[in-house]
Motif scaffolding. Sequence first.
Motif, mmCIF file in Angstrom:
data_model
loop_
_atom_site.group_PDB
_atom_site.id
_atom_site.type_symbol
_atom_site.label_atom_id
_atom_site.label_comp_id
_atom_site.label_asym_id
_atom_site.label_seq_id
_atom_site.Cartn_x
_atom_site.Cartn_y
_atom_site.Cartn_z
ATOM 1 N N LYS A 87 24.862 -3.270 32.231
ATOM 2 C CA LYS A 87 23.653 -2.500 32.489
ATOM 3 C C LYS A 87 23.903 -1.002 32.288
ATOM 4 C CE LYS A 87 20.180 -1.784 36.116
ATOM 5 N NZ LYS A 87 19.790 -2.143 37.510
ATOM 6 N N GLN A 88 25.072 -0.530 32.726
ATOM 7 C CA GLN A 88 25.398 0.880 32.564
ATOM 8 C C GLN A 88 25.579 1.241 31.088
ATOM 9 O OE1 GLN A 88 25.393 3.181 35.015
ATOM 10 N NE2 GLN A 88 25.660 4.683 33.381
ATOM 11 N N ARG A 89 26.224 0.312 30.334
ATOM 12 C CA ARG A 89 26.387 0.569 28.905
ATOM 13 C C ARG A 89 25.026 0.654 28.215
ATOM 14 N NH1 ARG A 89 30.859 -3.061 29.335
ATOM 15 N NH2 ARG A 89 29.520 -4.776 28.639
ATOM 16 N N LEU A 90 24.135 -0.276 28.540
ATOM 17 C CA LEU A 90 22.797 -0.244 27.948
ATOM 18 C C LEU A 90 22.045 1.024 28.351
ATOM 19 C CD1 LEU A 90 21.663 -3.967 28.394
ATOM 20 C CD2 LEU A 90 22.334 -2.818 26.272
ATOM 21 N N ALA A 91 22.196 1.420 29.597
ATOM 22 C CA ALA A 91 21.538 2.648 30.058
ATOM 23 C C ALA A 91 22.062 3.860 29.304
ATOM 24 C CB ALA A 91 21.742 2.822 31.564
ATOM 25 N N ASN A 92 23.375 3.873 29.034
ATOM 26 C CA ASN A 92 23.959 4.989 28.280
ATOM 27 C C ASN A 92 23.435 5.012 26.842
ATOM 28 O OD1 ASN A 92 25.472 5.773 30.513
ATOM 29 N ND2 ASN A 92 27.262 4.571 29.898
ATOM 30 N N VAL A 93 23.303 3.814 26.233
ATOM 31 C CA VAL A 93 22.771 3.744 24.872
ATOM 32 C C VAL A 93 21.335 4.240 24.830
ATOM 33 C CG1 VAL A 93 22.110 2.178 23.017
ATOM 34 C CG2 VAL A 93 24.315 1.891 24.143
ATOM 35 N N ILE A 94 20.521 3.781 25.788
ATOM 36 C CA ILE A 94 19.122 4.219 25.843
ATOM 37 C C ILE A 94 19.033 5.725 26.065
ATOM 38 C CG2 ILE A 94 16.989 4.041 27.175
ATOM 39 C CD1 ILE A 94 17.678 1.096 27.664
ATOM 40 N N GLU A 95 19.911 6.236 26.925
ATOM 41 C CA GLU A 95 19.902 7.673 27.187
ATOM 42 C C GLU A 95 20.265 8.465 25.938
ATOM 43 O OE1 GLU A 95 21.927 10.918 30.266
ATOM 44 O OE2 GLU A 95 22.430 8.784 30.379
ATOM 45 N N ARG A 96 21.260 7.983 25.169
ATOM 46 C CA ARG A 96 21.634 8.672 23.929
ATOM 47 C C ARG A 96 20.500 8.624 22.913
ATOM 48 N NH1 ARG A 96 26.650 6.116 24.801
ATOM 49 N NH2 ARG A 96 26.177 4.544 23.197
ATOM 50 N N ILE A 97 19.819 7.454 22.824
ATOM 51 C CA ILE A 97 18.686 7.338 21.889
ATOM 52 C C ILE A 97 17.574 8.298 22.280
ATOM 53 C CG2 ILE A 97 16.859 5.795 21.083
ATOM 54 C CD1 ILE A 97 18.845 3.501 21.249
ATOM 55 N N GLN A 98 17.273 8.364 23.572
ATOM 56 C CA GLN A 98 16.224 9.271 24.034
ATOM 57 C C GLN A 98 16.611 10.728 23.798
ATOM 58 O OE1 GLN A 98 15.612 8.094 28.120
ATOM 59 N NE2 GLN A 98 14.045 6.600 27.568
ATOM 60 N N GLU A 99 17.884 11.054 24.014
ATOM 61 C CA GLU A 99 18.325 12.435 23.777
ATOM 62 C C GLU A 99 18.245 12.793 22.296
ATOM 63 O OE1 GLU A 99 22.212 12.629 25.393
ATOM 64 O OE2 GLU A 99 21.546 12.853 27.477
ATOM 65 N N SER A 100 18.632 11.843 21.422
ATOM 66 C CA SER A 100 18.594 12.127 19.979
ATOM 67 C C SER A 100 17.164 12.235 19.477
ATOM 68 C CB SER A 100 19.344 11.032 19.216
ATOM 69 O OG SER A 100 18.740 9.761 19.433
ATOM 70 N N THR A 101 16.277 11.346 19.944
ATOM 71 C CA THR A 101 14.879 11.428 19.510
ATOM 72 C C THR A 101 14.188 12.647 20.100
ATOM 73 O OG1 THR A 101 14.265 9.926 21.325
ATOM 74 C CG2 THR A 101 14.624 8.949 19.140
ATOM 75 N N ALA A 102 14.599 13.051 21.280
ATOM 76 C CA ALA A 102 14.005 14.249 21.874
ATOM 77 C C ALA A 102 14.353 15.496 21.074
ATOM 78 C CB ALA A 102 14.464 14.399 23.325
ATOM 79 N N ALA A 103 15.499 15.447 20.366
ATOM 80 C CA ALA A 103 15.912 16.608 19.575
ATOM 81 C C ALA A 103 15.211 16.673 18.224
ATOM 82 C CB ALA A 103 17.426 16.574 19.357
ATOM 83 N N LEU A 104 14.496 15.598 17.844
ATOM 84 C CA LEU A 104 13.810 15.592 16.554
ATOM 85 C C LEU A 104 12.588 16.500 16.580
ATOM 86 C CD1 LEU A 104 13.849 11.770 15.704
ATOM 87 C CD2 LEU A 104 15.255 13.548 14.667
ATOM 88 N N ASN A 105 12.304 17.106 15.420
ATOM 89 C CA ASN A 105 11.076 17.891 15.299
ATOM 90 C C ASN A 105 9.857 17.009 15.044
ATOM 91 O OD1 ASN A 105 12.378 20.385 15.630
ATOM 92 N ND2 ASN A 105 12.958 20.443 13.463
ATOM 93 N N ASP A 106 10.092 15.791 14.579
ATOM 94 C CA ASP A 106 9.007 14.842 14.358
ATOM 95 C C ASP A 106 8.751 14.045 15.627
ATOM 96 O OD1 ASP A 106 8.904 15.688 11.762
ATOM 97 O OD2 ASP A 106 10.162 14.072 10.992
ATOM 98 N N GLY A 107 7.486 13.735 15.864
ATOM 99 C CA GLY A 107 7.111 12.972 17.046
ATOM 100 C C GLY A 107 7.284 11.476 16.836
ATOM 101 N N ILE A 108 7.753 10.788 17.860
ATOM 102 C CA ILE A 108 7.914 9.333 17.834
ATOM 103 C C ILE A 108 7.195 8.756 19.042
ATOM 104 C CG2 ILE A 108 9.541 7.405 17.912
ATOM 105 C CD1 ILE A 108 11.578 9.174 16.588
ATOM 106 N N ILE A 109 6.343 7.760 18.796
ATOM 107 C CA ILE A 109 5.553 7.154 19.862
ATOM 108 C C ILE A 109 5.707 5.641 19.776
ATOM 109 C CG2 ILE A 109 3.231 6.823 20.802
ATOM 110 C CD1 ILE A 109 2.458 9.490 19.583
ATOM 111 N N MET A 110 5.903 5.011 20.916
ATOM 112 C CA MET A 110 5.919 3.551 21.011
ATOM 113 C C MET A 110 4.679 3.104 21.769
ATOM 114 S SD MET A 110 9.960 2.854 21.867
ATOM 115 C CE MET A 110 9.697 1.074 21.928
ATOM 116 N N ALA A 111 3.925 2.187 21.153
ATOM 117 C CA ALA A 111 2.708 1.662 21.773
ATOM 118 C C ALA A 111 2.733 0.141 21.686
ATOM 119 C CB ALA A 111 1.462 2.215 21.090
ATOM 120 N N ASP A 112 2.071 -0.513 22.638
ATOM 121 C CA ASP A 112 2.053 -1.972 22.626
ATOM 122 C C ASP A 112 1.002 -2.478 21.632
ATOM 123 O OD1 ASP A 112 -0.418 -1.654 23.843
ATOM 124 O OD2 ASP A 112 0.287 -2.175 25.836
#
Length: 438
Positions: A87-112
């Motif tokens: 669970k901690q490893r997955l949380a770290n991966v998700i955190e890295r993905i969120q940090e990398s996408t947050a640094a993008l100048n382009d917007g990314i949206i997930m919708a159902d």
Amino acid sequence: MRSWFTGRMMSVLAIGLFAGWLADQVFLGLFIATLIYLVWSHRQLHRLLGWLDQAAHKEQDPPESSGIWGEIFDGIYRIQRRHNRSKQRLANVIERIQESTAALNDGIIMADKHGCLEWWNRAAGELLGLQMPDDQGQPLTNLVRNPKFASYMEHSRGKDPIKIDSPAHENRQLQIAITVYGQGNRLLLVRDVSRLHQLETMRTDFVANVSHELRTPLTVISGYLETLTDGLEMNPDTPPVFKRALSQMQEQASRMQRLIEDLLLLSRLEATEPERLSQAVALYPLLSGIVNDAKALSGENQHQLQLECDDGSSVTGDTMELRSAFSNLVYNAVRYTPAGGKVLVKWWQDQEGGHLMVQDNGVGIDPVHIPRLTERFYRVDKSRSHVTGGTGLGLAIVKHVLLRHEARISISSHPGKGSRFICHFPLSRINQTKTINV
């Protein structure tokens, strides 16, 4: 483990049996030994349930125990530790993905699959004015109130990106692309294209202004050339070289005028938004007039032009724009088809919509050029346009007119086998009655 557990239980029963034999109460001894073992097992089970309930909120060491219950406690604890590490490893991966996408100048949206917001990065929130966590779970079309965007959200599969005005910032243009994945979920990529839009506007304005400014002096030059030509024709002593020079000058001036007219038309098509026209454009008289003009263009080449159209059919749109698009296709077919060749202009309707086909048996085009044919000034053979008098803008005009009428063009051709251009219109823009062939 099972043999150890069975041996321990048998030892407890043996002790109870021996105590009962000493007291001359064998069954009572067995009963008491069994009851003691059940009470101890129930206590261990109660401790297990209490530990599991507390471990659901925070990690705790298992209770001390022995025997089979001690092994159960230790086994569950080991599984819990492995689960927490994963669970901690997955949380770290998700955190890295969120940090990398947050640094993008382009917007990314997930919708159902219903278009409701699940997650977005910082750039998307800034470009579209989304607020975390207030907008989470809200339908995206309720937050971005744009009819074009709402239609794109509903019919986005396989479609090209759209451009809309930013709902959060004035004078900013956004490009939005949607990818459908999973069970209908949507991934949106939002990009700020304001700079590109400004450059495109500047380019369009520049071409339109230059074309407009060239029109007047070119008209004056053409007028004087016509006057000089008439004067020289009346003078029998005029050297042939002068007549030939004036003829070439008039020809090039006429070609420049056609080029300027096409540039102005293309600039207008690109710079203005298409109107939601309710005018029904009758196709048969429109196409019949274009075919007659094409016969005059053919002249001594005697091309065989055939029109197949549904009498009474109509397309909702702008008459002048449709005439410009259709005439470009028909005139090109005549220009690039050898003398005596055949040109077919055909309109038909099916379950997908209405279709206008212009087909010839001319020189044809190598398929490698087809993806770029609708680009402005793109020429398959540069020498052919000079011979036929083409401007290199005809198919670009056709593409823009069709886009303004919610239509598209498909092209198929092979060298020496002719070409086929088909304009596809949606059902919402067509009407049909009986058929006439001429």
